[in-house]
Write an enzyme that holds these catalytic residues in place. Sequence first.
Site, PDB file in Angstrom:
ATOM      1  N   HIS A  67     114.420  26.424 -24.246  1.00  0.00           N
ATOM      2  CA  HIS A  67     114.899  27.667 -23.622  1.00  0.00           C
ATOM      3  C   HIS A  67     116.316  28.025 -24.074  1.00  0.00           C
ATOM      4  O   HIS A  67     116.750  29.161 -23.881  1.00  0.00           O
ATOM      5  CB  HIS A  67     114.788  27.596 -22.089  1.00  0.00           C
ATOM      6  N   ASP A 107     109.832  21.895 -23.276  1.00  0.00           N
ATOM      7  CA  ASP A 107     111.159  22.507 -23.289  1.00  0.00           C
ATOM      8  C   ASP A 107     112.136  21.742 -24.189  1.00  0.00           C
ATOM      9  O   ASP A 107     113.274  21.456 -23.790  1.00  0.00           O
ATOM     10  CB  ASP A 107     111.738  22.643 -21.880  1.00  0.00           C
ATOM     11  N   SER A 125     122.390  22.994 -20.296  1.00  0.00           N
ATOM     12  CA  SER A 125     121.055  22.745 -20.821  1.00  0.00           C
ATOM     13  C   SER A 125     121.116  22.299 -22.275  1.00  0.00           C
ATOM     14  O   SER A 125     121.802  22.911 -23.097  1.00  0.00           O
ATOM     15  CB  SER A 125     120.201  24.017 -20.727  1.00  0.00           C
TER      16      SER A 125
END
Length: 331
Positions: A69, A100, A183
Amino acid sequence: MVGGCTSGSARQGGRSTQAAAPLAANELQDDYQAVIRDVLPSVVQIDATNSLGSGIVYDDKGHIVTNAHVVGRERAFKVTTATGKQALSAKLVTAYPEQDLAVIKLDSVPEGLKPARFGDSAKVDMGQIVLAMGSPLGLSGSVTQGIVSATGRTVSEGRTGGGTGATIGNMIQTSAAINPGNSGGALVNLDGEVIGIPTLAATDPELGGGSAPGIGFAIPASMVRTVADQIVKDGKVTDSGRAALNITGRTVLDDNYEPAGVAVVEAPAEGAAGRAGLRPGDVITRLGDAPVTTITSLSEALASLKPGDEVTVVYERAGREGRATVTLGEM
């Protein structure tokens, strides 16, 4: 006399405790600083057109692992090391949204590029002190501290805010602060090993969907290495290690408009469910011990299993309950 001896012993013990406490605190601080000096040079900031995140230097050839992402649909990126040197250009190798994860590669490898060391996820346990390193809110080279709050969590990402919608099993829950931009960064133990990639923070509906403080999740290092090694070697994921029924399904509602199961839309004869006799129109209501009410709950039940596992599937067909023993396939 007894009272006096006890009092004197307590004072002596008090001095010893007071002396030991600063010493222990200084040693822990030294451990933190040593880990930060060792690992932070392996953590980078990744800038895409519409997103910003973090990444970890995976090898000395310029491969960097991050979240899918973070890269989104982009193919070219600017990468900045934690030391703040000039941004480097990089291109996407491939993304694997189902877990992911993604790998990008620097166009040219700078001298002194330092790959991170990855730890053994099986040794991660509750209570371990961890540091989260990345670029929260664009503040590159930031470090937060916490503990491993739990292991073995199965978490489903939303698609809002750029999420992939993946359901990921065996995640590490941590109290270390994870904010937008963290992230793809590193969750690190005090041995300087990356034990996971911080991926998302829990949200609290009572806070309007805002992040729930102190509840974040990281993809375990074992899964990161499984996926990244395949991408580096083959340019794609060839063996996901993720269990599947090999169906196309949709959530169905009961008479009260509540989720009541997953209707099978397609079940190819060569797939796991098809071989076990499931067919379009069946409504799956249980997988093993886990009740199934939605596509998400089915994905979460599968996330804890492996290809080749045998599991009992409970389903409804024409108003009657049926059971099938399914040997799970691979996603």
